[in-house]
Design an enzyme around this catalytic site. Structure first.
Site, PDB file in Angstrom:
ATOM      1  NE  ARG A 108      -7.264 -64.399-146.026  1.00 33.51           N
ATOM      2  CZ  ARG A 108      -7.941 -63.640-145.159  1.00 33.51           C
ATOM      3  NH1 ARG A 108      -9.074 -64.103-144.622  1.00 33.51           N
ATOM      4  NH2 ARG A 108      -7.502 -62.451-144.818  1.00 33.51           N
ATOM      5  CG  HIS A 166     -13.545 -55.807-141.957  1.00 32.93           C
ATOM      6  ND1 HIS A 166     -14.089 -54.948-140.997  1.00 32.93           N
ATOM      7  CD2 HIS A 166     -13.131 -56.886-141.266  1.00 32.93           C
ATOM      8  CE1 HIS A 166     -13.983 -55.481-139.808  1.00 32.93           C
ATOM      9  NE2 HIS A 166     -13.417 -56.662-139.928  1.00 32.93           N
TER      10      HIS A 166
END
Ligand SMILES: C=C1C[C@]23C[C@H]1CC[C@H]2[C@]1(C)CCC[C@@](C)(C(=O)O)[C@H]1[C@@H]3C(=O)O
Ligand SMILES: O=C(O)CCC(=O)C(=O)O
Ligand SMILES: [Fe+2]
Length: 342
Positions: free
Chosen positions: A270, A260
């Site tokens: 974020r 990932h």
């Protein structure tokens, strides 16, 4: 934003969402569905999501707020709890960190030790904050301590489910992680105006056992499945579960460590909360005999969790192949590129 890279261009992963409450309540239908979902997901890529998890939504929201406030502090104040080279805990500004030539990570992180043991103080995270930043950070430490404890309890239910799905006794992994020595981590990715993808954390597999991740409402997490990067859209009421290298070793490769990465949004910051479940430092990582036979020979050497953690902090920077480089290094069959993990 016109001309800026947008997430919508990416494939969205269709991820398994496991009803953890049904499993925890012992509902037979829910339990068999949960086992079916995690077995399929973990055998393929090592990623799934959990809903009906029982964690207080207000605690999640408050932890995000405290994390935002922490990263909004002046740089010199954050540096007071700065992370030292070779040490996994503390604040680090990753803006200058280069993983590969084309990745220019832009993130800052705050990592805290969460050791659950009769030998460890019950308020480690609280005292970590107040020792380095003063009594004004008592309540922030208490919120994050409470969140880490909720994550540890959630992780115990998840590892019970994983054990059952592997055909092991329900308490097998509960016992293994009884005195867990985990890392509670806050990730902040300021927005970055770029015309192409900006990487917050480059492609990697987590070396730990499993990661419980909560995203704020901003896209950015991608997993690599079936030859493509696939976006995992944030779901405020679910947690993401990523299996790591150590769980892959514990399952003798039956379950995968998910590949990932974290991308940065071009116009909004974020923030993610990551709980890295790990066993006590001296725990031997070895698969149960049930998972080793002629058709399934050992894939990884026995190791103590502290050995892999130290390897990632002092010898080799985590990437997509850490566990294999570590295995060769540990068994002496090759020396790794000494890419100091600073
Ligand atoms: C044991 C760990 C090392 C890292 C934090 C935990 C689990 C994930 C690892 C990490 C996030 C993987 C990508 C590279 C890394 C250097 C980072 O970007 O922070 C890794 C962490 C670390 O070494 O601090
Ligand atoms: O922040 C994210 O979405 C992923 C973070 C991550 O992969 C990590 O901290 O290991
Ligand atoms: Fe990760």
């Amino acid at each position: 934003m016109a001309g800026y890279w947008k997430h919508e261009d990416h494939e969205v992963a269709l991820s398994a969402v496991v009803d953890l409450g049904g499993f925890a309540a012992g509902d037979p239908a829910a339990a068999s569905e949960a086992v079916r979902l995690v077995r399929a997901a973990c055998s393929k890529h090592g990623f799934f999501q959990v809903a009906n998890h029982g964690v207080d939504p207000e605690l999640i929201a408050e932890t995000h707020r405290r994390a935002e406030a922490f990263f909004g502090l002046p740089q010199e104040q954050k540096e007071k709890i700065g992370r030292k080279p070779g040490n996994p805990y503390g604040y680090r500004d990753g803006f200058l960190e280069k993983v590969t030539s084309d990745d220019v990570p832009c993130k800052e992180t705050m990592s805290m030790r969460h050791w659950v043991s009769p030998h460890s103080p019950h308020d480690m995270i609280v005292s970590y904050f107040t020792y380095h930043l003063g009594e004004d950070f008592l309540s922030t430490g208490e919120v994050i301590q409470k969140y880490a404890e909720a994550m540890n309890a959630l992780a115990m239910t998840i590892v019970e489910l994983l054990g059952v799905s592997l055909g092991l006794p329900g308490d097998y992994f509960r016992e293994f992680f009884k005195q867990s020595d985990s890392i509670m981590r806050l990730n902040h990715y300021p927005s970055k105006k770029t015309t192409e993808k900006a990487v917050g954390i480059a492609a990697h597999c987590d070396p730990i056992s499993l990661t419980i991740l909560h995203q704020n409402s901003v896209d950015g997490l991608e997993i690599f499945v079936d030859g493509k990067w696939r976006l995992i859209r944030p779901k405020s009421q679910s947690f993401i579960v990523n299996l790591g290298d150590t769980f892959m070793a514990l399952s003798n490769g039956r379950y995968k460590s998910v590949l990932h990465r974290a991308l940065v949004s071009s116009n909004v910051p974020r923030l993610t909360l990551a709980y890295f479940l790990s066993p006590e430092m001296e725990k031997k990582v070895t698969p149960p005999p049930e998972l080793v036979d002629d058709e399934n020979p050992r894939l990884y050497p026995d190791y103590k969790w502290s050995q892999l953690l130290e390897f990632t902090q002092k010898v080799y920077k985590v990437d997509t192949d850490t566990i294999h480089v570590f295995s060769r290094w540990l068994t002496g069959s090759a020396t790794p590129k000494i890419d100091a993990a600073v």
